[in-house]
Design a protein around this motif. Structure first.
Motif, mmCIF file in Angstrom:
data_model
loop_
_atom_site.group_PDB
_atom_site.id
_atom_site.type_symbol
_atom_site.label_atom_id
_atom_site.label_comp_id
_atom_site.label_asym_id
_atom_site.label_seq_id
_atom_site.Cartn_x
_atom_site.Cartn_y
_atom_site.Cartn_z
ATOM 1 N N VAL A 38 0.861 -1.187 0.000
ATOM 2 C CA VAL A 38 0.000 0.000 0.000
ATOM 3 C C VAL A 38 0.893 1.232 0.000
ATOM 4 O O VAL A 38 1.924 1.261 0.680
ATOM 5 N N GLU A 39 0.485 2.228 -0.786
ATOM 6 C CA GLU A 39 1.206 3.498 -0.812
ATOM 7 C C GLU A 39 0.266 4.635 -0.448
ATOM 8 O O GLU A 39 -0.894 4.654 -0.865
ATOM 9 N N ILE A 40 0.804 5.558 0.326
ATOM 10 C CA ILE A 40 0.086 6.758 0.753
ATOM 11 C C ILE A 40 0.961 7.948 0.382
ATOM 12 O O ILE A 40 2.182 7.910 0.584
ATOM 13 N N GLU A 41 0.340 8.986 -0.161
ATOM 14 C CA GLU A 41 1.083 10.201 -0.493
ATOM 15 C C GLU A 41 0.548 11.371 0.310
ATOM 16 O O GLU A 41 -0.620 11.394 0.705
ATOM 17 N N LEU A 42 1.432 12.317 0.510
ATOM 18 C CA LEU A 42 1.132 13.460 1.358
ATOM 19 C C LEU A 42 1.803 14.690 0.765
ATOM 20 O O LEU A 42 3.011 14.677 0.525
ATOM 21 N N PRO A 43 1.042 15.767 0.519
ATOM 22 C CA PRO A 43 1.688 16.995 0.055
ATOM 23 C C PRO A 43 2.376 17.703 1.217
ATOM 24 O O PRO A 43 1.955 17.580 2.369
ATOM 25 N N PHE A 44 3.434 18.432 0.914
ATOM 26 C CA PHE A 44 4.099 19.224 1.939
ATOM 27 C C PHE A 44 3.129 20.284 2.449
ATOM 28 O O PHE A 44 2.394 20.891 1.684
ATOM 29 N N ASP A 45 3.131 20.492 3.760
ATOM 30 C CA ASP A 45 2.309 21.518 4.392
ATOM 31 C C ASP A 45 3.080 22.020 5.602
ATOM 32 O O ASP A 45 3.498 21.222 6.449
ATOM 33 N N THR A 46 3.248 23.317 5.713
ATOM 34 C CA THR A 46 4.019 23.875 6.832
ATOM 35 C C THR A 46 3.404 23.529 8.182
ATOM 36 O O THR A 46 4.107 23.519 9.188
ATOM 37 N N LYS A 47 2.100 23.206 8.210
ATOM 38 C CA LYS A 47 1.463 22.819 9.473
ATOM 39 C C LYS A 47 1.957 21.457 9.975
ATOM 40 O O LYS A 47 1.692 21.091 11.114
ATOM 41 N N LEU A 48 2.665 20.726 9.133
ATOM 42 C CA LEU A 48 3.148 19.389 9.494
ATOM 43 C C LEU A 48 4.655 19.362 9.751
ATOM 44 O O LEU A 48 5.253 18.297 9.824
ATOM 45 N N THR A 49 5.250 20.521 9.907
ATOM 46 C CA THR A 49 6.700 20.592 10.083
ATOM 47 C C THR A 49 7.079 20.759 11.553
ATOM 48 O O THR A 49 6.250 21.082 12.398
ATOM 49 N N GLN A 50 8.363 20.547 11.812
ATOM 50 C CA GLN A 50 8.911 20.838 13.132
ATOM 51 C C GLN A 50 9.628 22.180 13.057
ATOM 52 O O GLN A 50 9.497 22.897 12.058
ATOM 53 N N GLN A 51 10.363 22.532 14.085
ATOM 54 C CA GLN A 51 10.927 23.879 14.207
ATOM 55 C C GLN A 51 11.941 24.249 13.125
ATOM 56 O O GLN A 51 12.200 25.425 12.901
ATOM 57 N N HIS A 52 12.492 23.269 12.401
ATOM 58 C CA HIS A 52 13.460 23.554 11.342
ATOM 59 C C HIS A 52 12.810 23.603 9.959
ATOM 60 O O HIS A 52 13.510 23.732 8.950
ATOM 61 N N GLY A 53 11.487 23.480 9.919
ATOM 62 C CA GLY A 53 10.772 23.567 8.651
ATOM 63 C C GLY A 53 10.738 22.293 7.831
ATOM 64 O O GLY A 53 10.359 22.317 6.665
ATOM 65 N N THR A 62 3.633 8.306 11.300
ATOM 66 C CA THR A 62 2.202 8.088 11.056
ATOM 67 C C THR A 62 1.958 7.575 9.642
ATOM 68 O O THR A 62 1.201 6.619 9.437
ATOM 69 N N GLY A 63 2.587 8.199 8.659
ATOM 70 C CA GLY A 63 2.426 7.758 7.272
ATOM 71 C C GLY A 63 2.938 6.351 7.054
ATOM 72 O O GLY A 63 2.289 5.527 6.397
ATOM 73 N N LEU A 64 4.103 6.045 7.613
ATOM 74 C CA LEU A 64 4.669 4.703 7.463
ATOM 75 C C LEU A 64 3.829 3.646 8.163
ATOM 76 O O LEU A 64 3.545 2.580 7.600
ATOM 77 N N GLU A 65 3.418 3.919 9.395
ATOM 78 C CA GLU A 65 2.624 2.942 10.153
ATOM 79 C C GLU A 65 1.306 2.670 9.447
ATOM 80 O O GLU A 65 0.862 1.516 9.361
ATOM 81 N N THR A 66 0.686 3.686 8.926
ATOM 82 C CA THR A 66 -0.603 3.509 8.251
ATOM 83 C C THR A 66 -0.433 2.713 6.961
ATOM 84 O O THR A 66 -1.209 1.788 6.685
ATOM 85 N N ALA A 67 0.587 3.029 6.171
ATOM 86 C CA ALA A 67 0.828 2.285 4.927
ATOM 87 C C ALA A 67 1.132 0.814 5.227
ATOM 88 O O ALA A 67 0.622 -0.089 4.548
ATOM 89 N N CYS A 68 1.940 0.567 6.251
ATOM 90 C CA CYS A 68 2.278 -0.817 6.601
ATOM 91 C C CYS A 68 1.058 -1.596 7.096
ATOM 92 O O CYS A 68 0.858 -2.751 6.719
ATOM 93 N N THR A 69 0.247 -0.965 7.926
ATOM 94 C CA THR A 69 -0.924 -1.665 8.451
ATOM 95 C C THR A 69 -1.915 -1.988 7.332
ATOM 96 O O THR A 69 -2.457 -3.093 7.282
ATOM 97 N N TYR A 70 -2.131 -1.057 6.424
ATOM 98 C CA TYR A 70 -3.046 -1.348 5.313
ATOM 99 C C TYR A 70 -2.463 -2.388 4.360
ATOM 100 O O TYR A 70 -3.208 -3.182 3.777
ATOM 101 N N PHE A 100 5.422 13.610 -0.254
ATOM 102 C CA PHE A 100 6.052 12.488 0.437
ATOM 103 C C PHE A 100 5.292 11.219 0.086
ATOM 104 O O PHE A 100 4.059 11.231 -0.031
ATOM 105 N N LEU A 101 6.028 10.147 -0.100
ATOM 106 C CA LEU A 101 5.453 8.842 -0.427
ATOM 107 C C LEU A 101 5.809 7.879 0.683
ATOM 108 O O LEU A 101 6.991 7.769 1.057
ATOM 109 N N PHE A 102 4.798 7.190 1.208
ATOM 110 C CA PHE A 102 5.000 6.181 2.243
ATOM 111 C C PHE A 102 4.533 4.849 1.686
ATOM 112 O O PHE A 102 3.354 4.688 1.358
ATOM 113 N N ARG A 103 5.448 3.889 1.573
ATOM 114 C CA ARG A 103 5.127 2.571 1.007
ATOM 115 C C ARG A 103 5.257 1.523 2.102
ATOM 116 O O ARG A 103 6.307 1.392 2.736
#
Length: 149
Positions: A38-53, A62-70, A100-103
């Motif tokens: 299973v593959e999940i994709e996610l667009p970059f969003d500044t709301k999902l970043t840490q302090q270094h951007g 989260t993306g990896l765990e979800t792709a693996c479980t599905y 980002f791609l999570f497989r």
């Protein structure tokens, strides 16, 4: 662009994914469902970043765990469900990219325990860059109230 293969698990995974508030919140989408992968994709969003951007490690996990479980869901009976019972993430490179791609892939299917491996990639102007890997374990759950899909 979605690349779904047909199978009994397809509609189940699509419906389950759509019911996950976390996936909706981060803007993730299913882009591939096939037997054991299973593959999940996610667009970059500044709301999902840490302090270094860069993409936050928790979002990557989260993306990896979800792709693996599905991916594991493609291996179980329709009357069963799954719970992740363990995972380890290795962060290899900063999460910089426009997408980002999570497989997730099944490494070892089993009757009660399924082992998976995941890879996370940053996608930008050049070739995709490996940013994280994951090893996970899911437990097959049957006949337990509140765990039906």
């Amino acid at each position: 662009m979605a690349n779904f293969e047909h199978g009994d698990f397809h509609a189940r995974i699509v419906g389950s994914f759509a019911s996950q508030g976390a996936m909706t919140m981060i803007g993730a989408e299913l882009t591939r469902i096939s037997h054991g992968v299973v593959e999940i994709e996610l667009p970059f969003d500044t709301k999902l970043t840490q302090q270094h951007g860069i993409l936050h490690a928790g979002v990557i996990a989260t993306g990896l765990e979800t792709a693996c479980t599905y991916a594991a869901y493609t291996m179980i009976d329709t009357d069963a469900s799954l719970l992740t019972i363990e995972f380890k993430v290795n962060l290899m490179s900063p999460g910089r990219g426009s997408r980002f791609l999570f497989r997730g892939e099944v490494t070892r299917p089993g009757t009660n325990i399924i082992v998976t491996d995941g890879r996370g990639y940053a996608v930008g102007d050049g070739p995709a860059k490996l940013i994280a890997s994951m090893s996970g374990t899911a437990m097959v759950v049957r006949d337990r109230e509140g765990f039906q899909d």
